[in-house]
Design a protein around this motif. Structure first.
Motif, PDB file in Angstrom:
ATOM      1  N   THR A 119       0.815  -1.219   0.000  1.00 47.15           N
ATOM      2  CA  THR A 119       0.000   0.000   0.000  1.00 47.15           C
ATOM      3  C   THR A 119       0.845   1.265   0.000  1.00 47.15           C
ATOM      4  OG1 THR A 119      -0.111  -0.309   2.395  1.00 47.15           O
ATOM      5  CG2 THR A 119      -2.011  -1.018   1.106  1.00 47.15           C
ATOM      6  N   LYS A 120       0.186   2.383  -0.296  1.00 43.89           N
ATOM      7  CA  LYS A 120       0.852   3.680  -0.186  1.00 43.89           C
ATOM      8  C   LYS A 120       1.187   3.985   1.272  1.00 43.89           C
ATOM      9  CE  LYS A 120      -1.637   5.608  -4.176  1.00 43.89           C
ATOM     10  NZ  LYS A 120      -2.646   6.607  -4.608  1.00 43.89           N
ATOM     11  N   LYS A 121       0.324   3.546   2.168  1.00 47.04           N
ATOM     12  CA  LYS A 121       0.539   3.744   3.591  1.00 47.04           C
ATOM     13  C   LYS A 121       1.620   2.783   4.075  1.00 47.04           C
ATOM     14  CE  LYS A 121      -0.732   5.459   7.661  1.00 47.04           C
ATOM     15  NZ  LYS A 121      -0.667   6.899   7.979  1.00 47.04           N
ATOM     16  N   LYS A 122       2.734   3.321   4.535  1.00 41.64           N
ATOM     17  CA  LYS A 122       3.825   2.493   5.036  1.00 41.64           C
ATOM     18  C   LYS A 122       3.615   2.195   6.517  1.00 41.64           C
ATOM     19  CE  LYS A 122       5.419   2.851   0.947  1.00 41.64           C
ATOM     20  NZ  LYS A 122       5.098   1.774  -0.017  1.00 41.64           N
ATOM     21  N   LEU A 123       4.393   1.259   7.020  1.00 43.68           N
ATOM     22  CA  LEU A 123       4.254   0.860   8.421  1.00 43.68           C
ATOM     23  C   LEU A 123       4.851   1.913   9.347  1.00 43.68           C
ATOM     24  CD1 LEU A 123       5.218  -2.929   8.235  1.00 43.68           C
ATOM     25  CD2 LEU A 123       2.929  -1.947   8.355  1.00 43.68           C
TER      26      LEU A 123
ATOM     27  N   HIS B 124      -8.456   4.205   2.387  1.00 38.00           N
ATOM     28  CA  HIS B 124      -8.784   4.365   3.807  1.00 38.00           C
ATOM     29  C   HIS B 124      -7.543   4.353   4.711  1.00 38.00           C
ATOM     30  CE1 HIS B 124     -13.156   4.103   3.289  1.00 38.00           C
ATOM     31  NE2 HIS B 124     -12.876   3.292   2.281  1.00 38.00           N
ATOM     32  N   GLY B 125      -6.365   4.456   4.123  1.00 40.93           N
ATOM     33  CA  GLY B 125      -5.146   4.593   4.915  1.00 40.93           C
ATOM     34  C   GLY B 125      -4.759   3.363   5.711  1.00 40.93           C
ATOM     35  N   ILE B 126      -5.061   2.184   5.177  1.00 38.21           N
ATOM     36  CA  ILE B 126      -4.694   0.930   5.841  1.00 38.21           C
ATOM     37  C   ILE B 126      -3.415   0.389   5.207  1.00 38.21           C
ATOM     38  CG2 ILE B 126      -5.387  -1.457   6.305  1.00 38.21           C
ATOM     39  CD1 ILE B 126      -8.305  -0.490   6.202  1.00 38.21           C
TER      40      ILE B 126
END
Length: 278
Positions: A143-147, A262-264
């Motif tokens: 995803t675009k959202k990294k950890l 949704h930023g997951i």
């Protein structure tokens, strides 16, 4: 005279996996001989097979006879069996003898016992995922959202616990938040576990879906899909981790797009990633 096509047997459960496996088998030149189970398998799947039969779960003798009668020597498992419904199984004599011999009724023990029975009758078990290798979830962050550091800390805590629970043949999924185990998958399945985890843990939970350490990879691989991500969205989850290469990820592009919306964060875990968490 046209050459006879090699036959592949498919034991079909619920979901889209049996259809995708059948399509993959046909593309590889196989003739598809498929059986499904009443109450578990969509009858419409018959159109994807050259030969099809619907059986009751527990009809082990008929299952073996069906494949042998149709000249099948290699068989794969594809699709889910509703576990609560499976409690109402009515075993035939051969299945009853099998159940009597084994002490535990956990997923892995039961499936291995069934595999042994099939192999004792000359049916080689192959992995369905080999016919659709693109379904295997890749390693790394999708995803675009990294950890975040907090999520990495949560995974470092939760993954070993998930593996221990899996080693006891309990389930493949756990929900973790703030270094606490919020929910553990048992008979109800992953979707229900994710929903329960959100009810108990609130927003910000992390779902971890793992292959059991002793699980036979020819059958019952962990599976994720668009519905999984929608449940994470509905429950306010922040992260999903799964075993890379050993998890089926259906509708992956659409699922990742929904997670991005949704930023997951979604991450495929391998040994290198687990080492980086220590």
């Amino acid at each position: 005279m046209a050459a006879l096509r090699e036959k592949i047997g498919i034991i079909a459960g619920a979901g889209q996996f049996p259809e995708l496996v059948a399509e993959g088998a046909r593309k590889d030149g196989f003739s598809v001989v498929m059986c499904g189970f009443v109450g578990h398998t969509d009858p419409a799947i018959e159109s994807k097979a050259d030969v099809f039969e619907m059986l009751h779960l527990g009809a082990l003798s008929k299952l073996i006879q069906f494949f042998r009668k149709n000249g099948v020597t290699r068989v794969c498992f594809a699709g889910a069996i509703n576990k609560p419904k499976a409690l109402d199984v009515r075993p035939d004599l051969r299945a009853a003898k099998l159940l009597f011999k084994i002490r535990s009724k956990g997923d892995d023990v039961l499936l291995r016992a069934v595999l042994d029975e099939l192999e004792s009758d000359g049916l080689q078990i192959v992995q369905a995922a080999e016919l659709v290798p693109n379904l295997r979830g890749p390693a790394g962050v999708l995803t675009k959202k990294k950890l975040t550091d907090k999520q990495r800390e949560t995974l470092a805590y939760g993954i070993p616990i998930g593996e221990q629970i899996g080693a006891m043949d309990i389930g493949q999924c756990i929900v973790v938040r703030e270094n606490m185990v919020v929910a553990v998958e048992c008979l109800e399945g992953t979707d229900a576990t994710i929903k329960r985890g959100a009810e108990l843990g609130g927003k910000g939970c992390v779902a971890i879906k793992l292959l059991k350490p002793n699980q036979d990879e020819r059958i019952d691989l962990p599976a994720l899909g668009l519905n999984t991500i929608q449940n994470l969205v509905d429950g306010g989850y922040s992260c999903l981790a799964y075993y890379a290469g050993k998890t089926l990820f259906f509708d992956r592009d659409e699922a990742v797009a929904l997670a991005n919306e949704h930023g997951i964060a979604i991450v495929g875990v391998n040994d290198e990633f687990k080492s980086s968490l220590v």
